[in-house]
Design a protein around this motif. Structure first.
Motif, mmCIF file in Angstrom:
data_model
loop_
_atom_site.group_PDB
_atom_site.id
_atom_site.type_symbol
_atom_site.label_atom_id
_atom_site.label_comp_id
_atom_site.label_asym_id
_atom_site.label_seq_id
_atom_site.Cartn_x
_atom_site.Cartn_y
_atom_site.Cartn_z
ATOM 1 N N GLN A 225 1.089 -1.049 -0.072
ATOM 2 C CA GLN A 225 -0.179 0.022 -0.199
ATOM 3 C C GLN A 225 0.538 1.322 -0.223
ATOM 4 O O GLN A 225 1.869 1.296 0.777
ATOM 5 C CB GLN A 225 -0.710 0.030 1.410
ATOM 6 N N PRO A 226 0.403 3.069 -0.336
ATOM 7 C CA PRO A 226 1.283 3.638 -0.912
ATOM 8 C C PRO A 226 1.698 3.942 1.063
ATOM 9 O O PRO A 226 0.845 3.540 1.846
ATOM 10 C CB PRO A 226 -0.094 4.255 -0.894
ATOM 11 N N GLU A 227 2.632 4.584 0.705
ATOM 12 C CA GLU A 227 3.267 5.430 1.942
ATOM 13 C C GLU A 227 2.178 6.306 2.674
ATOM 14 O O GLU A 227 1.953 6.260 4.082
ATOM 15 C CB GLU A 227 4.436 5.634 1.913
ATOM 16 N N GLY A 228 1.340 6.698 2.437
ATOM 17 C CA GLY A 228 0.806 8.007 2.862
ATOM 18 C C GLY A 228 -0.555 7.085 3.137
ATOM 19 O O GLY A 228 -0.938 7.731 4.236
ATOM 20 N N TRP A 229 -0.908 5.904 3.185
ATOM 21 C CA TRP A 229 -1.897 5.389 2.971
ATOM 22 C C TRP A 229 -1.835 4.294 4.784
ATOM 23 O O TRP A 229 -2.540 4.804 5.250
ATOM 24 C CB TRP A 229 -2.385 4.035 2.255
ATOM 25 N N THR A 230 -0.278 3.973 4.521
ATOM 26 C CA THR A 230 -0.097 3.655 5.624
ATOM 27 C C THR A 230 0.470 4.523 6.829
ATOM 28 O O THR A 230 -0.231 4.166 8.401
ATOM 29 C CB THR A 230 1.892 2.947 5.568
ATOM 30 N N THR A 231 0.612 5.050 6.732
ATOM 31 C CA THR A 231 -0.047 7.140 7.520
ATOM 32 C C THR A 231 -1.164 7.018 8.328
ATOM 33 O O THR A 231 -0.882 7.661 9.092
ATOM 34 C CB THR A 231 1.361 7.966 7.181
ATOM 35 N N ALA A 232 -1.939 7.119 7.102
ATOM 36 C CA ALA A 232 -3.584 8.114 7.646
ATOM 37 C C ALA A 232 -3.852 6.864 8.365
ATOM 38 O O ALA A 232 -4.420 7.273 9.222
ATOM 39 C CB ALA A 232 -4.070 7.473 6.245
#
Length: 140
Positions: A17-24
Motif C-alpha cells: 500500500q502507498p506510504e501515505g495510506w500507511t501513515t493515515a
C-alpha cells in the motif's frame, strides 16, 4: 459507529500500500485508541473503578484499551523486529469483538461455544491421538 468505522479502516490495509495510506491508517489507529481510552475513562469516572470492572463487557473494553495503548507503545519503540509487530497487530482484531458484544444473537452463540469448550477439548485431544497414531504408522 466508531467500532464499525475502525473495523472498516482495518480491512483496507493491504500489501504494497502507498506510504501515505500507511501513515493515515496509523494516525486513525491513534485516534480510535484515544476514543476508546476516553470512553473507558468516562465510564470509570461515572461508575468508579470497582463497579466499572465488575461488569464483563467493561472488563473486555478495558482489556482492548490496554492492548491498544500497548500496541501504540510497541509500534513506536520497536521498529526492527517486524515479526513481533505482526503479532501485536493481530490483537487489534479484539476491537472488532467489541462490536460483536453489542449484538444479542452473537452473545448467545458465544455463550454456547464457551459452554461447549470442555467437550470440544476432549474431541480435539482424541483427534490429536488419532493423527499421531497415523503419523507414526505413516513413518514406518
Amino acid at each position: 459507529y466508531v467500532i464499525a468505522l475502525n473495523s472498516l479502516i482495518m480491512t483496507t490495509e493491504h500489501y504494497r500500500q502507498p506510504e501515505g495510506w500507511t501513515t493515515a491508517i496509523l494516525i486513525l489507529d491513534y485516534v480510535f485508541a484515544a476514543i476508546y481510552t476516553i470512553e473507558a475513562l468516562i465510564k470509570i469516572a461515572a461508575h468508579g473503578f470497582k463497579e466499572y470492572i465488575n461488569e464483563n463487557q467493561n472488563r473486555f473494553d478495558f482489556l482492548v484499551v490496554i492492548i491498544a495503548i500497548l500496541d501504540i507503545i510497541v509500534v513506536s519503540v520497536v521498529t526492527a523486529n517486524a515479526d513481533f509487530l505482526q503479532v501485536v497487530e493481530v490483537l487489534r482484531v479484539l476491537r472488532i469483538a467489541r462490536l460483536l458484544d453489542r449484538i444479542n444473537g452473537i452473545n448467545a452463540i458465544r455463550t454456547t461455544l464457551i459452554a461447549s469448550l470442555p467437550s470440544i477439548t476432549n474431541i480435539l485431544f482424541l483427534l490429536f491421538i488419532v493423527m499421531f497414531v497415523f503419523a507414526v504408522l505413516g513413518m514406518e
